[in-house]
Design a protein around this motif. Structure first.
Motif, PDB file in Angstrom:
ATOM      1  N   SER A  56      34.108  46.123  42.406  1.00 14.97           N
ATOM      2  CA  SER A  56      34.357  46.519  43.799  1.00 14.97           C
ATOM      3  C   SER A  56      35.778  46.238  44.282  1.00 14.97           C
ATOM      4  CB  SER A  56      33.356  45.807  44.710  1.00 14.97           C
ATOM      5  OG  SER A  56      33.424  44.400  44.485  1.00 14.97           O
ATOM      6  N   SER A  57      36.502  45.334  43.627  1.00 17.70           N
ATOM      7  CA  SER A  57      37.883  45.033  44.023  1.00 17.70           C
ATOM      8  C   SER A  57      38.567  44.256  42.914  1.00 17.70           C
ATOM      9  CB  SER A  57      37.918  44.203  45.318  1.00 17.70           C
ATOM     10  OG  SER A  57      37.463  42.887  45.076  1.00 17.70           O
ATOM     11  N   GLY A  58      39.885  44.119  43.041  1.00 19.71           N
ATOM     12  CA  GLY A  58      40.606  43.270  42.103  1.00 19.71           C
ATOM     13  C   GLY A  58      40.162  41.827  42.230  1.00 19.71           C
ATOM     14  N   THR A  59      39.926  41.415  43.458  1.00 18.64           N
ATOM     15  CA  THR A  59      39.501  40.037  43.691  1.00 18.64           C
ATOM     16  C   THR A  59      38.152  39.750  43.034  1.00 18.64           C
ATOM     17  OG1 THR A  59      40.664  40.112  45.805  1.00 18.64           O
ATOM     18  CG2 THR A  59      39.087  38.320  45.501  1.00 18.64           C
ATOM     19  N   SER A  60      37.186  40.671  43.185  1.00 21.51           N
ATOM     20  CA  SER A  60      35.892  40.423  42.541  1.00 21.51           C
ATOM     21  C   SER A  60      36.046  40.440  41.022  1.00 21.51           C
ATOM     22  CB  SER A  60      34.821  41.408  43.020  1.00 21.51           C
ATOM     23  OG  SER A  60      35.230  42.735  42.849  1.00 21.51           O
ATOM     24  N   SER A  83      52.444  35.035  44.190  1.00 20.19           N
ATOM     25  CA  SER A  83      51.455  36.058  43.885  1.00 20.19           C
ATOM     26  C   SER A  83      50.701  36.405  45.155  1.00 20.19           C
ATOM     27  CB  SER A  83      50.472  35.545  42.829  1.00 20.19           C
ATOM     28  OG  SER A  83      49.455  36.502  42.568  1.00 20.19           O
ATOM     29  N   PHE A  84      49.880  37.432  45.054  1.00 22.69           N
ATOM     30  CA  PHE A  84      48.929  37.730  46.116  1.00 22.69           C
ATOM     31  C   PHE A  84      47.854  36.641  46.074  1.00 22.69           C
ATOM     32  CE2 PHE A  84      45.125  40.233  47.529  1.00 22.69           C
ATOM     33  CZ  PHE A  84      45.521  40.345  48.844  1.00 22.69           C
ATOM     34  N   ILE A  85      47.410  36.243  47.240  1.00 26.63           N
ATOM     35  CA  ILE A  85      46.546  35.066  47.385  1.00 26.63           C
ATOM     36  C   ILE A  85      45.301  35.083  46.488  1.00 26.63           C
ATOM     37  CG2 ILE A  85      45.258  36.069  49.344  1.00 26.63           C
ATOM     38  CD1 ILE A  85      46.459  32.460  49.344  1.00 26.63           C
ATOM     39  N   ALA A  86      44.806  36.278  46.150  1.00 29.72           N
ATOM     40  CA  ALA A  86      43.548  36.377  45.402  1.00 29.72           C
ATOM     41  C   ALA A  86      43.612  35.710  44.034  1.00 29.72           C
ATOM     42  CB  ALA A  86      43.156  37.850  45.233  1.00 29.72           C
ATOM     43  N   SER A  87      44.806  35.676  43.413  1.00 24.78           N
ATOM     44  CA  SER A  87      44.866  35.127  42.048  1.00 24.78           C
ATOM     45  C   SER A  87      44.618  33.615  42.049  1.00 24.78           C
ATOM     46  CB  SER A  87      46.192  35.475  41.364  1.00 24.78           C
ATOM     47  OG  SER A  87      47.300  35.014  42.104  1.00 24.78           O
ATOM     48  N   ALA A 128      47.800  34.459  34.218  1.00 22.14           N
ATOM     49  CA  ALA A 128      49.167  34.980  34.325  1.00 22.14           C
ATOM     50  C   ALA A 128      49.182  36.214  35.216  1.00 22.14           C
ATOM     51  CB  ALA A 128      49.704  35.328  32.937  1.00 22.14           C
ATOM     52  N   VAL A 129      50.135  36.260  36.129  1.00 25.98           N
ATOM     53  CA  VAL A 129      50.254  37.389  37.052  1.00 25.98           C
ATOM     54  C   VAL A 129      51.442  38.254  36.639  1.00 25.98           C
ATOM     55  CG1 VAL A 129      50.547  38.042  39.482  1.00 25.98           C
ATOM     56  CG2 VAL A 129      49.394  35.885  38.901  1.00 25.98           C
ATOM     57  N   HIS A 130      51.237  39.555  36.598  1.00 25.03           N
ATOM     58  CA  HIS A 130      52.344  40.489  36.345  1.00 25.03           C
ATOM     59  C   HIS A 130      52.865  40.938  37.710  1.00 25.03           C
ATOM     60  CE1 HIS A 130      51.149  40.643  32.115  1.00 25.03           C
ATOM     61  NE2 HIS A 130      49.907  40.817  32.523  1.00 25.03           N
ATOM     62  N   CYS A 157      46.789  43.371  38.387  1.00 23.51           N
ATOM     63  CA  CYS A 157      46.423  44.200  39.545  1.00 23.51           C
ATOM     64  C   CYS A 157      47.576  45.067  40.042  1.00 23.51           C
ATOM     65  CB  CYS A 157      45.905  43.323  40.682  1.00 23.51           C
ATOM     66  SG  CYS A 157      44.281  42.625  40.322  1.00 23.51           S
ATOM     67  N   GLU A 158      48.811  44.642  39.756  1.00 26.61           N
ATOM     68  CA  GLU A 158      49.978  45.396  40.216  1.00 26.61           C
ATOM     69  C   GLU A 158      50.657  46.126  39.065  1.00 26.61           C
ATOM     70  OE1 GLU A 158      52.500  42.609  42.309  1.00 26.61           O
ATOM     71  OE2 GLU A 158      50.946  42.245  43.817  1.00 26.61           O
ATOM     72  N   ALA A 159      49.995  46.193  37.915  1.00 25.74           N
ATOM     73  CA  ALA A 159      50.755  46.573  36.716  1.00 25.74           C
ATOM     74  C   ALA A 159      50.098  47.648  35.855  1.00 25.74           C
ATOM     75  CB  ALA A 159      51.036  45.320  35.885  1.00 25.74           C
ATOM     76  N   PHE A 180      42.716  48.656  42.687  1.00 27.20           N
ATOM     77  CA  PHE A 180      42.897  50.028  43.182  1.00 27.20           C
ATOM     78  C   PHE A 180      42.859  50.145  44.695  1.00 27.20           C
ATOM     79  CE2 PHE A 180      40.625  50.337  38.983  1.00 27.20           C
ATOM     80  CZ  PHE A 180      41.769  50.618  38.238  1.00 27.20           C
ATOM     81  N   TYR A 181      43.328  49.121  45.378  1.00 27.50           N
ATOM     82  CA  TYR A 181      43.541  49.222  46.828  1.00 27.50           C
ATOM     83  C   TYR A 181      44.571  50.340  47.069  1.00 27.50           C
ATOM     84  CZ  TYR A 181      44.316  47.642  51.614  1.00 27.50           C
ATOM     85  OH  TYR A 181      44.411  47.587  52.976  1.00 27.50           O
ATOM     86  N   PRO A 182      44.574  50.943  48.275  1.00 34.52           N
ATOM     87  CA  PRO A 182      45.444  52.122  48.466  1.00 34.52           C
ATOM     88  C   PRO A 182      46.957  51.909  48.277  1.00 34.52           C
ATOM     89  CG  PRO A 182      43.760  52.059  50.159  1.00 34.52           C
ATOM     90  CD  PRO A 182      43.633  50.774  49.396  1.00 34.52           C
TER      91      PRO A 182
HETATM   92  C1  LIG Z   1      46.069  43.701  44.774  1.00 35.58           C
HETATM   93  C2  LIG Z   1      46.063  42.431  44.049  1.00 35.58           C
HETATM   94  C3  LIG Z   1      44.872  41.768  43.721  1.00 35.58           C
HETATM   95  C4  LIG Z   1      43.495  42.273  44.079  1.00 35.58           C
HETATM   96  O1  LIG Z   1      43.388  42.797  45.308  1.00 35.58           O
HETATM   97  P1  LIG Z   1      42.083  43.511  45.891  1.00 35.58           P
HETATM   98  O2  LIG Z   1      42.542  43.843  47.269  1.00 35.58           O
HETATM   99  O3  LIG Z   1      40.983  42.529  45.868  1.00 35.58           O
HETATM  100  O4  LIG Z   1      41.773  44.703  45.074  1.00 35.58           O
HETATM  101  C5  LIG Z   1      44.970  40.612  42.982  1.00 35.58           C
HETATM  102  N1  LIG Z   1      46.143  40.106  42.587  1.00 35.58           N
HETATM  103  C6  LIG Z   1      47.310  40.721  42.874  1.00 35.58           C
HETATM  104  C7  LIG Z   1      48.579  40.135  42.349  1.00 35.58           C
HETATM  105  C8  LIG Z   1      47.307  41.889  43.635  1.00 35.58           C
HETATM  106  O5  LIG Z   1      48.460  42.481  43.947  1.00 35.58           O
END
Ligand SMILES: *Cc1c(COP(=O)(O)O)cnc(C)c1O
Length: 380
Positions: A56-60, A83-87, A128-130, A157-159, A180-182
């Protein structure tokens, strides 16, 4: 704030996407239908991963990686605060503490030279985050993880579209996640996918994304504590149509980045995004410039505000994760803990960047940026 004339990001949806979603709407299969497996197969083919599990999302997806690779509460995982907070949040969902290491200021990704020193018996993996699509140093991190028996997750998620050597990012570790957020390279509205070469891990992820139900047995056999992290067939159809256009999308984004490079080159107040060495190829997620270090964070904020007032939406990617109020309070982090992350965070300006961005829009952004920064040029 004035109306936004040039947005920071915008999805690129064509007729083929609209038609693909319409077809699903006319079918009885709005979820768990045929598009799910097709989308997963297409992701596998595109990335070279043996298995793909759409969610359902990158976070899930990141959360399922922590569960699916059997991290335990009290374990720790090395990751970066840029990074984006989700990682960093995803491990915490499972009581796994993210332990930060600073970035290489050039690549903005985990500095592999800092990893050995950060290891401890509680560290059970590396996430590791790209960042911004720039491939992280998996050629160092993968052997290092193997040597120390660490699990390896890639936040890709960004790569989507980035490679190291001849291998797609996301396929160098145990699991990799795309989102795949917009604002991403391709979108499903909301959505993500986990890739892995392990049949066993893929099977576990499929169970966890669907309430812990045994996929082979009856629908009602619950074999694990799972979630509803399913993605609908509407979203998979959209993702399939976008994925078919991926080469075109990546090429257009590469051209927008090259146009920015050519217009901004030679400005002594700006550092432009680095290009990877020729063994790597980069899929452009955002176009982030870095102000010269003599600028303060307040200067940067004023420049961003001035651009916004002109209708040009700019971003401040990323605010350091360790300095978020929740992280400071819970873990006691303070400014100065990760100097490279903080220096980049204070000087970064994400400029408008999207697939269908027109040459004139790039020119407008650069002209306005030059005007807005002009007062600073004359500083001693
Ligand atoms: C977009 C992103 C995610 C996941 O985001 P979702 O909004 O949950 O799809 C995770 N990590 C990074 C670095 C992102 O840019």
């Amino acid at each position: 704030m004035q109306d936004i004339h040039i947005p920071l990001a915008r999805p690129d949806i064509g007729e083929s996407e609209i038609q693909a979603v319409n077809e699903v709407l006319r079918s009885p299969f709005l979820s768990l239908g045929p598009r799910l497996a097709e989308f997963e197969e297409a992701i596998g083919a595109r990335t070279g991963a043996r298995h793909a599990v759409a969610v359902s999302s990158g976070t899930s997806g990141l959360h399922l990686c922590i569960r699916g690779l059997d991290f335990q509460p009290g374990d720790e995982v090395l990751t970066t605060p840029f990074s984006f907070i989700a990682s960093a949040n995803a491990p915490l969902f499972e009581g796994v503490q993210p332990v930060f290491v600073d970035i290489d200021p050039r690549t903005l990704n985990m500095d592999p030279a800092l990893v050995e020193n950060a290891l401890s018996p509680r560290i059970k993996g590396i996430l590791a985050v790209h960042a911004f699509g720039y491939p992280a140093a998996m050629d160092s991190l993968a052997p290092l993880a193997a040597r120390h028996g660490l699990k390896l997750i890639e936040d890709a998620c960004e790569a989507l579209g980035s490679r190291l050597g001849n291998r797609h990012v996301g396929t160098h570790g145990d699991t990799g996640v795309f989102a795949f957020y917009p604002n991403k390279q391709i979108t499903t509205g909301e959505g993500g996918v986990v890739v892995t070469n392990s049949q066993e891990v893929a099977a576990r992820l499929r169970i966890l994304r669907n309430q812990g139900r045994d996929p082979d047995g009856s629908w009602l056999d619950q074999v694990a504590l799972g979630y509803n992290y399913r993605i609908s067939d509407l979203q998979c159809a959209l993702g399939l149509a976008q994925l078919r256009r991926l080469p075109e999308i990546l090429e257009k984004r590469r051209r927008v980045a090259a146009h920015y490079d050519s217009l901004l080159a030679g400005n002594p107040n700006l550092e432009l995004p680095v290009r990877p060495a020729e063994t790597r190829s980069m899929s452009w997620f955002v176009y982030v410039v870095r102000l010269h270090q003599r600028f303060s964070r307040e200067d940067r904020d004023q420049i961003v505000s001035a651009m916004m007032a002109l209708g040009i939406q700019c971003g401040r990617y990323f605010p350091p994760i360790h300095l978020q109020p929740y992280y400071r309070k819970r873990f006691g982090y303070r400014p100065g803990d990760f100097p490279h992350t903080e220096a980049m965070a204070d000087h970064a300006i994400a400029l408008p960047f999207f697939t269908a961005m027109q040459a004139e829009q790039v020119e407008t952004v650069c002209r306005r940026l030059r005007e807005v920064m002009a007062p600073y040029h004359r500083r001693p």
